[in-house]
Enzyme design. Structure first.
Site, PDB file in Angstrom:
ATOM      1  N   HIS A  18     -16.546  -7.348  27.685  1.00  0.00           N
ATOM      2  CA  HIS A  18     -15.553  -6.474  27.038  1.00  0.00           C
ATOM      3  C   HIS A  18     -15.615  -6.632  25.520  1.00  0.00           C
ATOM      4  O   HIS A  18     -15.541  -5.661  24.775  1.00  0.00           O
ATOM      5  CB  HIS A  18     -14.128  -6.825  27.510  1.00  0.00           C
ATOM      6  CG  HIS A  18     -13.857  -6.520  28.954  1.00  0.00           C
ATOM      7  ND1 HIS A  18     -13.234  -7.409  29.799  1.00  0.00           N
ATOM      8  CD2 HIS A  18     -14.114  -5.419  29.695  1.00  0.00           C
ATOM      9  CE1 HIS A  18     -13.116  -6.873  31.001  1.00  0.00           C
ATOM     10  NE2 HIS A  18     -13.644  -5.661  30.962  1.00  0.00           N
ATOM     11  N   LYS A  42      -5.227  -2.925  41.707  1.00  0.00           N
ATOM     12  CA  LYS A  42      -5.706  -4.290  41.463  1.00  0.00           C
ATOM     13  C   LYS A  42      -4.546  -5.274  41.395  1.00  0.00           C
ATOM     14  O   LYS A  42      -3.475  -4.949  40.894  1.00  0.00           O
ATOM     15  CB  LYS A  42      -6.487  -4.340  40.150  1.00  0.00           C
ATOM     16  CG  LYS A  42      -7.792  -3.564  40.230  1.00  0.00           C
ATOM     17  CD  LYS A  42      -8.678  -3.834  39.047  1.00  0.00           C
ATOM     18  CE  LYS A  42      -9.990  -3.070  39.195  1.00  0.00           C
ATOM     19  NZ  LYS A  42     -10.822  -3.167  38.003  1.00  0.00           N
ATOM     20  N   ARG A  91     -22.470  -1.555  32.560  1.00  0.00           N
ATOM     21  CA  ARG A  91     -23.312  -2.749  32.704  1.00  0.00           C
ATOM     22  C   ARG A  91     -24.626  -2.388  33.384  1.00  0.00           C
ATOM     23  O   ARG A  91     -25.682  -2.847  33.017  1.00  0.00           O
ATOM     24  CB  ARG A  91     -22.593  -3.815  33.539  1.00  0.00           C
ATOM     25  CG  ARG A  91     -21.458  -4.462  32.811  1.00  0.00           C
ATOM     26  CD  ARG A  91     -20.551  -5.189  33.753  1.00  0.00           C
ATOM     27  NE  ARG A  91     -19.971  -4.256  34.716  1.00  0.00           N
ATOM     28  CZ  ARG A  91     -18.964  -4.533  35.509  1.00  0.00           C
ATOM     29  NH1 ARG A  91     -18.441  -5.735  35.513  1.00  0.00           N
ATOM     30  NH2 ARG A  91     -18.485  -3.632  36.335  1.00  0.00           N
ATOM     31  N   SER A 129     -14.596  -8.957  35.403  1.00  0.00           N
ATOM     32  CA  SER A 129     -13.323  -9.691  35.522  1.00  0.00           C
ATOM     33  C   SER A 129     -13.148 -10.196  36.948  1.00  0.00           C
ATOM     34  O   SER A 129     -12.562 -11.261  37.174  1.00  0.00           O
ATOM     35  CB  SER A 129     -12.150  -8.786  35.143  1.00  0.00           C
ATOM     36  OG  SER A 129     -12.233  -8.417  33.791  1.00  0.00           O
TER      37      SER A 129
END
Ligand code: PNS
Length: 160
Positions: A18, A42, A91, A129
């Site tokens: 990040h 989440k 990514r 994460s």
């Protein structure tokens, strides 16, 4: 007109990936707001307050980066801040499908806001994460995943 971008995410916790994306965005835009959005799908490890502190600690050296939180639709928030760009990190190809879908939905909702996808440095292509939360839960070394200041905040959240 200053070119302002929103870099939204859950940032639970913020990772080195990040930070890399925000750094790249800070070189492209006059201002970047790193914005924590609620993602009801989440379960959160860190509170919004802890995530705000963790993000602020990541960007102390970047004067054109601010850290905020928002509720509701991202495009409504971007409009309220006067931001014409949304930045997201990629990514690997596996991220693309989801980012493509969300950027199309955001484009339908707010055609004047452009989504800019920035590739993360290859060094962080495996960092997420979700993986960080798992390593943290099982007591592993987080130094290759998150900045030291974020590790401190995660540890103090676990042992207040
Ligand atoms: O880091 P994440 O979990 O991929 O971030 C997701 C986030 C917060 C950027 C996303 O859930 C979001 O934008 N939430 C706000 C609601 C919204 O506008 N959703 C996109 C339109 S479908």
């Amino acid at each position: 007109m200053p070119r302002l971008a929103i870099y939204p995410g859950s940032f639970d916790p913020p990772t080195l990936g990040h930070r890399d994306v925000a750094q790249r965005a800070s070189r492209l835009f006059d201002g970047v707001i790193v914005a924590i959005g609620a993602n009801s799908l989440k379960t959160n490890l860190l509170s919004v307050e802890d995530r705000l502190r963790a993000l602020a600690s990541c960007f102390e050296d970047l004067p054109n980066v601010q850290v905020k939180a928002f509720d509701g639709l991202l495009v409504d928030y971007a409009r309220s801040e006067g931001a014409a760009f949304i930045v997201r990190g990629l990514r690997a190809v596996s991220d693309f499908d989801y980012e493509f879908q969300v950027s199309m939905a955001n484009d339908q909702l707010a055609p004047e806001i452009e989504t800019v996808l920035l590739m993360t440095s290859w060094e962080y292509s495996y960092v997420s994460s979700t993986i960080v939360r798992e390593v943290f839960r099982l007591g592993g070394d987080l130094s290759g995943f998150v900045p030291p200041s974020v590790i401190k905040i995660m540890e103090s959240a676990r042992n207040p």
